[in-house]
Design a protein around this motif. Structure first.
Motif, PDB file in Angstrom:
ATOM      1  N   VAL A 111      28.382  50.616  21.078  1.00 49.86           N
ATOM      2  CA  VAL A 111      27.098  50.186  21.640  1.00 49.86           C
ATOM      3  C   VAL A 111      26.808  48.751  21.217  1.00 49.86           C
ATOM      4  O   VAL A 111      27.302  48.282  20.188  1.00 49.86           O
ATOM      5  N   SER A 112      25.998  48.080  21.993  1.00 45.19           N
ATOM      6  CA  SER A 112      25.747  46.662  21.736  1.00 45.19           C
ATOM      7  C   SER A 112      25.078  46.462  20.374  1.00 45.19           C
ATOM      8  O   SER A 112      24.132  47.172  20.022  1.00 45.19           O
ATOM      9  N   GLY A 113      25.590  45.495  19.636  1.00 44.25           N
ATOM     10  CA  GLY A 113      24.962  45.104  18.370  1.00 44.25           C
ATOM     11  C   GLY A 113      25.440  45.896  17.177  1.00 44.25           C
ATOM     12  O   GLY A 113      25.058  45.592  16.048  1.00 44.25           O
ATOM     13  N   ALA A 129      15.942  44.960  12.898  1.00 43.33           N
ATOM     14  CA  ALA A 129      15.340  43.790  13.543  1.00 43.33           C
ATOM     15  C   ALA A 129      16.342  42.644  13.431  1.00 43.33           C
ATOM     16  O   ALA A 129      16.025  41.572  12.925  1.00 43.33           O
ATOM     17  N   VAL A 130      17.569  42.902  13.881  1.00 51.66           N
ATOM     18  CA  VAL A 130      18.599  41.855  13.801  1.00 51.66           C
ATOM     19  C   VAL A 130      18.141  40.629  14.584  1.00 51.66           C
ATOM     20  O   VAL A 130      18.440  39.494  14.216  1.00 51.66           O
ATOM     21  N   GLY A 131      17.394  40.873  15.664  1.00 52.13           N
ATOM     22  CA  GLY A 131      16.791  39.738  16.373  1.00 52.13           C
ATOM     23  C   GLY A 131      17.752  39.046  17.313  1.00 52.13           C
ATOM     24  O   GLY A 131      17.684  37.828  17.506  1.00 52.13           O
ATOM     25  N   ILE A 181      30.281  43.354  28.536  1.00 51.28           N
ATOM     26  CA  ILE A 181      29.611  42.217  27.901  1.00 51.28           C
ATOM     27  C   ILE A 181      28.110  42.357  28.126  1.00 51.28           C
ATOM     28  O   ILE A 181      27.646  42.417  29.268  1.00 51.28           O
ATOM     29  N   SER A 182      27.389  42.428  27.006  1.00 50.74           N
ATOM     30  CA  SER A 182      25.932  42.575  27.077  1.00 50.74           C
ATOM     31  C   SER A 182      25.294  41.198  27.174  1.00 50.74           C
ATOM     32  O   SER A 182      25.683  40.281  26.435  1.00 50.74           O
ATOM     33  N   ILE A 183      24.346  41.047  28.077  1.00 49.38           N
ATOM     34  CA  ILE A 183      23.669  39.752  28.201  1.00 49.38           C
ATOM     35  C   ILE A 183      22.151  39.953  28.106  1.00 49.38           C
ATOM     36  O   ILE A 183      21.626  40.975  28.537  1.00 49.38           O
ATOM     37  N   LEU A 210      22.953  44.599  31.123  1.00 49.22           N
ATOM     38  CA  LEU A 210      21.753  43.768  31.009  1.00 49.22           C
ATOM     39  C   LEU A 210      20.858  44.358  29.931  1.00 49.22           C
ATOM     40  O   LEU A 210      20.400  45.494  30.057  1.00 49.22           O
ATOM     41  N   ASN A 211      20.621  43.581  28.878  1.00 48.16           N
ATOM     42  CA  ASN A 211      19.701  44.043  27.839  1.00 48.16           C
ATOM     43  C   ASN A 211      18.276  43.790  28.323  1.00 48.16           C
ATOM     44  O   ASN A 211      17.759  42.687  28.217  1.00 48.16           O
ATOM     45  N   LEU A 212      17.679  44.847  28.853  1.00 49.27           N
ATOM     46  CA  LEU A 212      16.291  44.787  29.343  1.00 49.27           C
ATOM     47  C   LEU A 212      15.419  45.585  28.387  1.00 49.27           C
ATOM     48  O   LEU A 212      14.362  46.088  28.766  1.00 49.27           O
ATOM     49  N   ASN A 250      18.018  52.112  24.454  1.00 48.70           N
ATOM     50  CA  ASN A 250      17.948  51.138  23.380  1.00 48.70           C
ATOM     51  C   ASN A 250      17.064  51.733  22.285  1.00 48.70           C
ATOM     52  O   ASN A 250      16.614  52.877  22.393  1.00 48.70           O
ATOM     53  N   THR A 251      16.796  50.967  21.249  1.00 44.51           N
ATOM     54  CA  THR A 251      16.083  51.521  20.105  1.00 44.51           C
ATOM     55  C   THR A 251      14.625  51.843  20.461  1.00 44.51           C
ATOM     56  O   THR A 251      14.057  51.293  21.400  1.00 44.51           O
ATOM     57  N   VAL A 252      14.043  52.746  19.671  1.00 43.37           N
ATOM     58  CA  VAL A 252      12.693  53.265  19.915  1.00 43.37           C
ATOM     59  C   VAL A 252      11.709  52.501  19.033  1.00 43.37           C
ATOM     60  O   VAL A 252      12.013  52.158  17.896  1.00 43.37           O
ATOM     61  N   GLY A 301      22.164  57.274  21.546  1.00 43.92           N
ATOM     62  CA  GLY A 301      20.958  57.480  20.751  1.00 43.92           C
ATOM     63  C   GLY A 301      21.154  58.673  19.833  1.00 43.92           C
ATOM     64  O   GLY A 301      21.128  59.821  20.263  1.00 43.92           O
ATOM     65  N   GLY A 302      21.421  58.390  18.568  1.00 42.72           N
ATOM     66  CA  GLY A 302      21.470  59.442  17.560  1.00 42.72           C
ATOM     67  C   GLY A 302      22.688  60.348  17.628  1.00 42.72           C
ATOM     68  O   GLY A 302      22.686  61.422  17.017  1.00 42.72           O
ATOM     69  N   VAL A 303      23.726  59.938  18.357  1.00 45.75           N
ATOM     70  CA  VAL A 303      24.917  60.800  18.402  1.00 45.75           C
ATOM     71  C   VAL A 303      25.633  60.711  17.059  1.00 45.75           C
ATOM     72  O   VAL A 303      25.989  59.632  16.604  1.00 45.75           O
TER      73      VAL A 303
END
Ligand SMILES: Cc1cc2nc3c(=O)[nH]c(=O)nc-3n(C[C@H](O)[C@H](O)[C@H](O)COP(=O)(O)O)c2cc1C
Length: 622
Positions: A31-33, A83-85, A120-122, A146-148, A217-219, A284-286
């Motif tokens: 997963v991204s990040g 919060a890697v940011g 590739i995540s953008i 797409l990271n939305l 994505n994260t909650v 998510g949580g796997v």
């Protein structure tokens, strides 16, 4: 005549409907990040694991250094806040790195194995940025994500877009138009207000041309507090001018165990809303094989493996992927079976509050920081020191009793540590690392190490001396004679950790006297018998001692010089060890930063032999 399916079509067809192929292994993705945040870690996963999709860090138009650490926390075992940011090198640098990565991946492709797809995540802030990123990166990607959805990003990125159907549609359309034949997936946030809204947003993304959906994505985001003092842990400042700064500081998104149920519900909602055909990457949580199976049953064609990597040592990641792909814990589906032994059950990011006993200035920016109490560790392990409101950095501890650190001032955190006085407090977490790079009693010396006339030589530069006392102690405990040669830049800096080193080793201190790395020249004199003869400490041993191992600890150029020296002195590459102190954000394998050649120092320890270091240079992070 038809040209046949494009590579993009083939990607989509390989994923479509996989959630219904329940007799087949579960398809997995990084997963991204998390972990695959740079080219070498991507290559490691491609080489070592049975993964179908490898996802890059989210790339933005401009370089983004991300937030200062702490950026990841584990309030409960297996449950994380981050919060890697959106730390990333920006489009221009990412293009260079990804082109090179593509070249290497094709050169190394194993025809017997199917190649993982590169996702590739953008992360853009508007349709124009998504269009630019998609246009440039699509030729290098098998799919674009797409990271939305990042919940803790500021400045119009992430979930600000993902919560608004119209923005989702516009950004997706812009990316799809620019991406040509490369399929575009929209990564969605679970943090939408109304029931049914997530499915509605997913449908909008598909109507705008998205070939598939990624979720979740994260909650959150939420604040995370150190339990004893209530200090905010994550270093995510509120946006400048924010009226409610107190409640908007330190926010980070939740991942891992505590979002598993939410992820399942979201995947079900999206699958119900889209029907069976649209490819869906669920995460998510796997954690356990049955979690992967449940997510597939809920409708995920591919299952993302993220935070669980913090619970498993890197050496077991290939097995974790195999077990997750199987979808069953061990043999059969009996959930009462014990967990595979490779999961860590305890949290390992908890801070301990400690009191400063003394700070001793050595000169040249170096100081020893002694804490009250003890801190057990082995040479090669790392730990983090945290000053709330200032930041957190990794260190190699120097002494276990009393707990002592050797620190050089080089930035905000080390400067602030260098102002602490007796009675002040700070926080510590760790130690991290268990493996061949952690030098404990069993790793300490080759079988012939205790042979008469043979010595282990430890060469250190400056604050690298931190590792010398414990390493010398371990070697000496195995009956090995130990020599430590410390190089210091100037004539005035006091010798670090002098007594502790002398307890286990002969110590020779070599000041540079204007010759950078003079300690290496003197070592060559002592053990090679040529060159400068400025080593009066051991004239009697110059020709009779032989080296059984050489250990080098210091900046990269120093260690490179030491490795060359070891070879010139006739040592085998397996008997030359260096200590790699890489940038490390978490200590638990999630950030993927502290690697060399794909080997994480937070997992395996900092020491590697010259053979293992193998010229695997470090590349920058995606
Ligand atoms: C340390 C960390 C960094 C992350 N960075 C990104 C990112 O850059 N882009 C993104 O889309 N998601 C990012 N995520 C979210 C994950 O990709 C994933 O959606 C989320 O963690 C849920 O999966 P998990 O519970 O298996 O970790 C990050 C998560 C963590 C924990």
């Amino acid at each position: 005549m038809s040209a046949g399916p494009s590579p993009g079509d083939r990607v989509i067809e390989s994923l479509r409907g996989a959630h219904r192929r329940t007799a087949e292994p579960i398809l997995l993705a990084t997963v991204s990040g998390i972990a695959t945040t740079n080219p070498e870690m991507i290559e490691w996963f491609a080489r070592e694991t049975a993964v179908t999709i490898i996802t890059s860090k989210s790339i933005q138009v401009r370089p983004n250094p991300g937030n200062r650490e702490p950026v990841i926390t584990e309030p409960e075992p297996g449950s994380f806040g981050n919060a890697v940011g959106l730390k990333n090198p920006g489009l221009a640098a990412a293009l260079l790195e990804l082109r090179e990565l593509r070249r290497r991946l094709s050169a190394r492709a194993d025809p017997a194995r199917s190649k993982p797809l590169l996702n590739i995540s953008i992360a853009g802030r508007d349709p124009e940025e998504f269009s630019l990123l998609a246009g440039k990166l699509a030729p290098l990607a098998d799919l674009l994500e797409l990271n939305l959805s990042c919940p803790h990003a500021h400045g119009g990125y992430g979930s600000v877009i993902g919560c608004d159907r119209n923005l989702v549609e516009r950004c997706t359309r812009a990316a799809v138009d620019a991406a040509g034949a490369t399929p575009v997936f929209a990564k969605l946030t679970p943090n939408v207000a109304a029931p049914g809204e997530l499915a509605a947003i997913a449908r909008r993304a598909v109507e705008a041309g998205a070939a598939g959906i990624v979720a979740i994505n994260t909650v959150g985001p939420d604040q995370y507090r150190e339990p004893e003092t209530g200090a905010l842990i994550l270093n995510n400042p509120a946006p400048p001018g924010s009226p409610d700064a107190a409640s908007r500081s330190g926010l980070g998104g939740r991942s891992g165990r505590w979002i598993r149920e939410r992820a399942l519900a979201c995947i079900r909602e999206i699958r119900d809303g889209l029907g069976p055909e649209v490819p869906l990457i669920g995460m998510g949580g796997v954690e356990l094989p049955e979690d992967a199976r449940a997510l597939r049953d809920a409708g995920a064609d591919v299952v993302g493996v993220g935070s669980v990597l913090a619970l498993v040592h890197q050496k077991e990641w290939p097995r974790l992927f195999r077990d997750l792909a199987d979808g069953f814990r061990n043999e059969g589906s009996d959930p009462s079976r014990p967990l595979p032994a490779y999961y860590r059950e305890e949290g390992n990011m908890r801070f301990q509050r400690r009191t400063v006993a003394a700070r001793r200035e050595l000169g040249g920016g170096l100081f020893e920081l002694e804490l009250e109490g003890t801190f057990a560790f082995e040479a090669g392990q790392s730990c983090f020191l945290w000053l709330p409101g200032v930041g957190e950095k990794p260190f190699s501890p120097a002494l276990d009793e009393p707990a002592t650190f050797l620190i050089r001032r080089r930035g905000l955190v080390t400067d602030a540590l260098g102002r602490l006085e007796r009675g002040d407090s700070l926080f510590i977490r760790g130690p991290y690392g268990s493996g061949e790079g952690v030098i404990d009693a069993t790793m300490a010396a080759p079988a012939d190490g205790a042979a008469p006339g043979s010595v282990a030589l430890i060469l250190v530069a400056g604050s690298g001396a931190a590792l010398a006392p414990t390493l010398a102690k371990r070697l000496a405990a195995r009956g090995v004679a130990v020599r430590v040669m410390i190089g210091l830049r100037d004539d005035t800096t006091a010798v670090p950790l002098e007594q502790a080193i002398r307890r286990h080793a002969d110590l020779q201190v070599l000041r540079d006297q204007g010759v950078i790395g003079r300690v290496l020249r003197v070592a060559e004199d002592t053990y090679g018998g040529t060159g400068e003869s400025a080593s009066p400490a051991y004239p009697e041993t110059r020709r009779t001692e032989s080296l059984n191992t050489l250990w080098a600890i210091g900046p990269d150029p120093f260690m490179e010089g030491a490795m060359d020296l070891g070879i010139r002195l006739g040592l085998d590459r397996d008997r030359i060890w260096i200590s790699l102190e890489e940038e490390m954000l978490c200590g638990t394998g999630l950030c993927g930063m502290c690697h060399r050649g794909g080997r994480l120092t937070c997992a395996h320890g900092t020491f590697v032999t010259m053979t293992a270091a193998g010229g695997a240079g470090k590349e920058s992070c995606l």
